[in-house]
Motif scaffolding. Structure first.
Motif, PDB file in Angstrom:
ATOM      1  N   GLU A  18      -6.472   7.202  -9.783  1.00 54.62           N
ATOM      2  CA  GLU A  18      -5.086   7.494  -8.953  1.00 54.62           C
ATOM      3  C   GLU A  18      -4.862   6.052  -8.504  1.00 54.62           C
ATOM      4  OE1 GLU A  18      -2.204   8.200  -7.656  1.00 54.62           O
ATOM      5  OE2 GLU A  18      -2.666   9.886  -8.573  1.00 54.62           O
ATOM      6  N   LYS A  19      -3.626   5.623  -8.849  1.00 56.85           N
ATOM      7  CA  LYS A  19      -3.330   4.206  -8.338  1.00 56.85           C
ATOM      8  C   LYS A  19      -2.740   4.200  -7.046  1.00 56.85           C
ATOM      9  CE  LYS A  19      -2.792   2.723 -13.177  1.00 56.85           C
ATOM     10  NZ  LYS A  19      -1.970   2.132 -14.070  1.00 56.85           N
ATOM     11  N   ARG A  20      -2.307   5.445  -6.388  1.00 52.95           N
ATOM     12  CA  ARG A  20      -1.574   5.507  -5.097  1.00 52.95           C
ATOM     13  C   ARG A  20      -2.565   5.939  -3.863  1.00 52.95           C
ATOM     14  NH1 ARG A  20       2.446   2.498  -5.614  1.00 52.95           N
ATOM     15  NH2 ARG A  20       2.982   3.493  -3.690  1.00 52.95           N
ATOM     16  N   THR A  21      -3.904   5.693  -4.151  1.00 48.18           N
ATOM     17  CA  THR A  21      -4.656   5.926  -3.023  1.00 48.18           C
ATOM     18  C   THR A  21      -4.830   4.755  -2.148  1.00 48.18           C
ATOM     19  OG1 THR A  21      -6.629   5.335  -4.471  1.00 48.18           O
ATOM     20  CG2 THR A  21      -6.106   7.731  -4.124  1.00 48.18           C
ATOM     21  N   ALA A  22      -5.577   4.490  -0.861  1.00 43.36           N
ATOM     22  CA  ALA A  22      -5.552   3.440  -0.171  1.00 43.36           C
ATOM     23  C   ALA A  22      -6.008   2.076  -0.707  1.00 43.36           C
ATOM     24  CB  ALA A  22      -6.329   3.906   1.089  1.00 43.36           C
ATOM     25  N   MET A  25      -3.934   0.529  -3.592  1.00 40.90           N
ATOM     26  CA  MET A  25      -2.771  -0.082  -2.970  1.00 40.90           C
ATOM     27  C   MET A  25      -3.000  -1.389  -2.311  1.00 40.90           C
ATOM     28  SD  MET A  25      -0.721   3.574  -1.912  1.00 40.90           S
ATOM     29  CE  MET A  25       0.689   2.663  -1.207  1.00 40.90           C
ATOM     30  N   GLN A  28      -4.194  10.776   0.904  1.00 40.00           N
ATOM     31  CA  GLN A  28      -5.032   9.638  -0.136  1.00 40.00           C
ATOM     32  C   GLN A  28      -4.807   8.330   0.400  1.00 40.00           C
ATOM     33  OE1 GLN A  28      -7.414  10.589  -2.418  1.00 40.00           O
ATOM     34  NE2 GLN A  28      -7.452  12.262  -1.335  1.00 40.00           N
ATOM     35  N   ASN A  29      -3.475   7.937   0.680  1.00 38.70           N
ATOM     36  CA  ASN A  29      -3.153   6.425   0.893  1.00 38.70           C
ATOM     37  C   ASN A  29      -3.639   5.837   2.265  1.00 38.70           C
ATOM     38  OD1 ASN A  29      -1.370   8.062   2.461  1.00 38.70           O
ATOM     39  ND2 ASN A  29       0.497   6.578   2.038  1.00 38.70           N
ATOM     40  N   LYS A  30      -4.481   6.869   3.021  1.00 41.57           N
ATOM     41  CA  LYS A  30      -5.121   6.304   4.258  1.00 41.57           C
ATOM     42  C   LYS A  30      -6.538   6.685   4.294  1.00 41.57           C
ATOM     43  CE  LYS A  30      -0.766   7.305   6.950  1.00 41.57           C
ATOM     44  NZ  LYS A  30      -0.238   7.883   8.022  1.00 41.57           N
TER      45      LYS A  30
END
Length: 415
Positions: free
Chosen positions: A65-69, A72, A250-252
């Motif tokens: 998954e490329k949109r996790t912290a 990114m 997920q992005n944090k």
């Protein structure tokens, strides 16, 4: 193991030796060639390029998954150092700002690697441990010969809206030295900082020394422990202080990032071009030397007959390498491909200025026309090569940003 320049050789060999199977356009297109690669061709290309990337086989990450912290953040680093001209047919968006400290680390590094927490990654440990949280990172995938130049632990802090809204906290990171019975541990303080409850953003802690220790002595990698207290020394639940745990977005998600520099330089063996010199069978002590004027006349006639126009002369040609066409979009994050280019064309007398010839090549050309059977013509080859950066997942779903030298032809000339 193939060096970075091997790809250029491979592409040129394909262009020259497999003309029947490969068609190169004059402009950059979506892949290696105008048609799809056959299975065998694809496997050969994959094997060659993996060797250049220093991989024995293609990674197969369980999660990509490329949109996790972590991905990114690594993509921000990639965009900050990548040049638009080599990324592919489309220009990338303007690179986002990277903190000055990370830019300095990145400038001195040849590889950057991010690591995700492997201690119950799907469980929010802030709920089970009241005042602390444990983190552990698997560093076993670090390639040999790489030394940690800098390492950071990053955790996101949200704005606190509840009863702690006007308070101040001390967030401390400890290295776990020893685990005893009944979950007691010996800790060593690595870093701490004071944050406001209303503060929002990434908290960054320097863990360089500890990371180096873990790389050299993997058995001592018992992880980190995060502790939150108020300024009176009373423990505070990290979640109440706004720190994002495993159940957060997920992005944090918290992660670790390390910057590396190679400690060993592997030089490829240089094949000796020298051999037993053979005397020209046509030459002898009684061999009659030609008149110098005849030599000049021969060279003048050759120049008139073999003068190559600029379209046929040595120059750079378009060649785009597509990772997507190789089926690698599941583990290579960026780029989708890059413009490698290749050198091709005649190095014939006279060597014009646009051929970027060396002095030696000029002399070699002259001697070739005097005695073509003894001395070959100069070759069209790269005179300037630049590197690219590749961002990809490894088998453990960690993200690696690596710089590869001598991957892009910037200029060609006669050698």
């Amino acid at each position: 193991m193939f060096g970075p320049a091997a790809l250029l050789w491979t592409c040129c060999a394909l262009a020259e030796g497999m003309t029947a199977n490969f068609t190169l356009d004059n402009e950059i297109h979506a892949g290696f060639v105008a048609r799809r690669l056959r299975s065998q061709e694809r496997r050969e290309m994959q094997r060659e390029i993996l060797a250049i990337l220093g991989l024995s086989q293609r990674p197969r990450p369980s999660l990509y998954e490329k949109r996790t912290a972590a991905p990114m953040f690594m993509l921000d680093l990639y965009n900050s150092i990548s040049t638009g001209g080599d990324a592919g047919p489309t220009q990338p968006p303007p690179p986002p700002p990277v903190p000055a400290q990370d830019s300095r680390y990145l400038r001195d590094a040849d590889m950057v690697m991010s690591f995700v927490n492997v201690v119950e990654p799907n469980v929010d440990a802030f709920q089970s441990h009241r005042y602390h949280r444990d983190f552990r990172f698997d560093l076993s995938r670090i390639p040999e010969g790489e030394a940690v130049t800098a390492a950071e632990f990053r955790i996101y802090k949200d704005f606190v809206h509840e009863r702690y809204e006007n308070e101040t906290f001390r967030v401390s990171i400890y290295q776990v030295l020893q685990v005893k019975r009944q979950r007691e541990v010996d800790l060593f303080l690595l870093a701490s900082r004071v944050v406001w409850a209303a503060e929002e953003g990434w908290l960054v802690f320097d863990i360089t020394a500890t990371s180096n220790l873990w790389v050299l002595h993997p058995s001592q990698n018992l992880g980190l422990q995060l502790v939150v207290e108020n300024l009176n020394g009373k423990g505070v639940n990290p979640r109440s202080a706004g720190l994002v745990g495993g159940s957060g977005p997920q992005n944090k998600q918290p992660f670790m990032v390390a910057f590396f520099k190679a400690t060993e330089v592997h030089l490829r063996g240089i094949r000796s071009a020298s051999g037993h010199k053979q005397r020209n069978p046509n030459r002898s002590k009684n061999h009659k030397q030609e008149n110098p004027n005849q030599e000049v006349l021969k060279m003048t006639e050759a120049a008139e007959l073999l003068n190559v126009d600029q379209k046929q002369g040595c120059k750079k040609h378009e060649l785009y390498v597509s990772f997507r066409d190789l089926g690698w979009q599941d583990w290579i994050i960026a780029p989708e491909g890059y413009a490698a280019y290749y050198c091709d064309g005649e190095c014939a007398f006279p060597l014009n200025s646009y051929m970027n010839a060396t002095n030696h090549a000029i002399v070699q050309t002259l001697v070739h026309f005097i005695n073509p059977e003894t001395v070959p013509k100069p070759c069209c080859a790269p005179t300037q090569l630049h590197g690219i950066s590749v961002l990809y997942f490894d088998d453990s779903s960690n993200v690696i940003l690596k710089k590869y030298r001598n991957m892009v032809v910037r200029a060609c000339g006669c050698h």
